[in-house]
Design a protein around this motif. Structure first.
Motif, PDB file in Angstrom:
ATOM      1  N   VAL A 146       0.703  -1.117  -0.041  1.00  0.00           N
ATOM      2  CA  VAL A 146       0.038  -0.043   0.006  1.00  0.00           C
ATOM      3  C   VAL A 146       1.016   1.165  -0.064  1.00  0.00           C
ATOM      4  O   VAL A 146       1.640   1.617   1.147  1.00  0.00           O
ATOM      5  N   ALA A 169       0.371   4.901   2.842  1.00  0.00           N
ATOM      6  CA  ALA A 169      -0.352   4.016   3.798  1.00  0.00           C
ATOM      7  C   ALA A 169      -0.572   5.042   5.091  1.00  0.00           C
ATOM      8  O   ALA A 169      -1.533   4.562   5.964  1.00  0.00           O
ATOM      9  N   GLY A 197      -5.376   5.159   2.441  1.00  0.00           N
ATOM     10  CA  GLY A 197      -4.349   4.093   2.586  1.00  0.00           C
ATOM     11  C   GLY A 197      -4.085   3.337   3.838  1.00  0.00           C
ATOM     12  O   GLY A 197      -4.294   2.048   4.159  1.00  0.00           O
ATOM     13  N   SER A 198      -4.563   4.212   4.742  1.00  0.00           N
ATOM     14  CA  SER A 198      -4.367   3.739   6.348  1.00  0.00           C
ATOM     15  C   SER A 198      -5.421   2.444   6.444  1.00  0.00           C
ATOM     16  O   SER A 198      -5.316   1.319   7.207  1.00  0.00           O
ATOM     17  N   VAL A 236      -4.783  -0.816   4.375  1.00  0.00           N
ATOM     18  CA  VAL A 236      -3.743  -1.556   5.384  1.00  0.00           C
ATOM     19  C   VAL A 236      -4.635  -2.228   6.442  1.00  0.00           C
ATOM     20  O   VAL A 236      -4.413  -3.489   6.685  1.00  0.00           O
ATOM     21  N   LEU A 296       0.615  -7.527   4.584  1.00  0.00           N
ATOM     22  CA  LEU A 296       0.737  -6.043   4.135  1.00  0.00           C
ATOM     23  C   LEU A 296       2.262  -5.422   4.090  1.00  0.00           C
ATOM     24  O   LEU A 296       2.717  -5.588   5.334  1.00  0.00           O
ATOM     25  N   ALA A 328       3.345  -1.737   4.076  1.00  0.00           N
ATOM     26  CA  ALA A 328       2.697  -0.370   4.131  1.00  0.00           C
ATOM     27  C   ALA A 328       4.130   0.624   3.862  1.00  0.00           C
ATOM     28  O   ALA A 328       4.975   0.688   4.803  1.00  0.00           O
ATOM     29  N   TYR A 387       5.303   4.443   3.410  1.00  0.00           N
ATOM     30  CA  TYR A 387       5.423   5.403   4.010  1.00  0.00           C
ATOM     31  C   TYR A 387       6.492   6.573   3.386  1.00  0.00           C
ATOM     32  O   TYR A 387       7.440   6.061   3.310  1.00  0.00           O
ATOM     33  N   ARG A 424       5.696   7.129  10.180  1.00  0.00           N
ATOM     34  CA  ARG A 424       4.787   5.971  10.074  1.00  0.00           C
ATOM     35  C   ARG A 424       4.459   5.710  11.565  1.00  0.00           C
ATOM     36  O   ARG A 424       4.909   6.287  12.521  1.00  0.00           O
ATOM     37  N   LEU A 474       1.566  -1.097  14.403  1.00  0.00           N
ATOM     38  CA  LEU A 474       0.644  -1.656  13.097  1.00  0.00           C
ATOM     39  C   LEU A 474       0.158  -2.839  13.606  1.00  0.00           C
ATOM     40  O   LEU A 474       0.569  -3.466  14.430  1.00  0.00           O
ATOM     41  N   VAL A 534       1.456  -6.717   9.341  1.00  0.00           N
ATOM     42  CA  VAL A 534       1.835  -5.292   8.724  1.00  0.00           C
ATOM     43  C   VAL A 534       3.384  -4.974   8.656  1.00  0.00           C
ATOM     44  O   VAL A 534       3.789  -5.011   9.845  1.00  0.00           O
ATOM     45  N   ALA A 554       6.280  -2.188   7.852  1.00  0.00           N
ATOM     46  CA  ALA A 554       6.438  -0.858   7.354  1.00  0.00           C
ATOM     47  C   ALA A 554       7.828  -0.770   6.547  1.00  0.00           C
ATOM     48  O   ALA A 554       8.833  -1.253   6.818  1.00  0.00           O
TER      49      ALA A 554
END
Length: 210
Positions: A5, A8, A13-14, A17, A27, A29, A31, A35, A39, A43, A45
């Motif tokens: 995404v 994110a 986007g958030s 997720v 996921l 995510a 950024y 961030r 999470l 997920v 990051a």
């Protein structure tokens, strides 16, 4: 699926997720700047610049689908088409399907198929016309690109709210309720986006709404 995404941290986007993670997908995510400290499970990051196709292509390796939910800051709306092209370039390089969360501007007005929402003050007040025009340019960038893309237009009003899991799906005409309003919560838009990734309907351009 493993889903990346982009954007994110944004409203759409958030929620994509959260929605996809809640369904058990893995996921990534992405950024650009800050961030969240925590999470959802599943997920990961990552930092990344959507305008850099090389770094995006590296992130897309091994990913089954990408959701592009980037939004430029106010005053820079004109950059969204170029950013989207960069993401499409990266997705094409890795052969990854990409769902672009766009705008309502390029949809047709109900009952007036020759008129776009972009040109309808009823749905797009003057202060939002620049954003709507940018979304039309964004869809044009998608249509000119060979990547495996699908473009999701929200209704006229997209805002944080409640996830109901119930929505209507259309193609290229704005969806409105019996009272004439055109809206959906960001949570239900996210549900529609993940529904499309899980079971593609085949349309390149679609919209959702209540």
């Amino acid at each position: 699926m493993r889903i990346a995404v982009i954007g994110a941290a944004g409203m759409a986007g958030s929620r994509v997720v959260t929605e996809a993670a809640g369904r058990g997908h893995a996921l990534l995510a992405v950024y650009r700047r800050s961030r969240p400290d925590t999470l959802p499970p599943g997920v990961t990051a990552a930092g990344g610049d959507a305008d850099d196709p090389d770094s995006m292509a590296a992130l897309f390796e091994g990913v089954d689908a990408v959701v592009a939910a980037t939004r430029p800051p106010a005053g820079h709306e004109h950059t969204i088409a170029a950013t989207t092209t960069s993401l499409l370039d990266a997705a094409a390089r890795t052969g990854t399907r990409i769902l672009v969360v766009g705008g309502a501007g390029p949809l047709k007005v109900p009952g007036r198929p020759a008129q776009l929402v972009l040109d309808s003050p009823e749905y797009v007040p003057p202060q939002w016309r620049t954003v709507a025009a940018a979304s039309s340019a964004q869809l044009a960038a998608c249509r000119a690109h060979p990547a495996d893309w699908v473009y999701l237009s929200p209704p006229a009003v997209l805002e944080p709210g409640t996830r109901t899991g119930v929505y209507r799906r259309g193609t290229t005409t704005l969806l409105t309720a019996p009272d004439g309003t055109s809206r959906i919560s960001a949570e239900d838009l996210a549900a529609a986006a993940v529904d499309e990734l899980e079971m593609p309907y085949g349309a390149r351009h679609f919209t959702v709404g209540y």
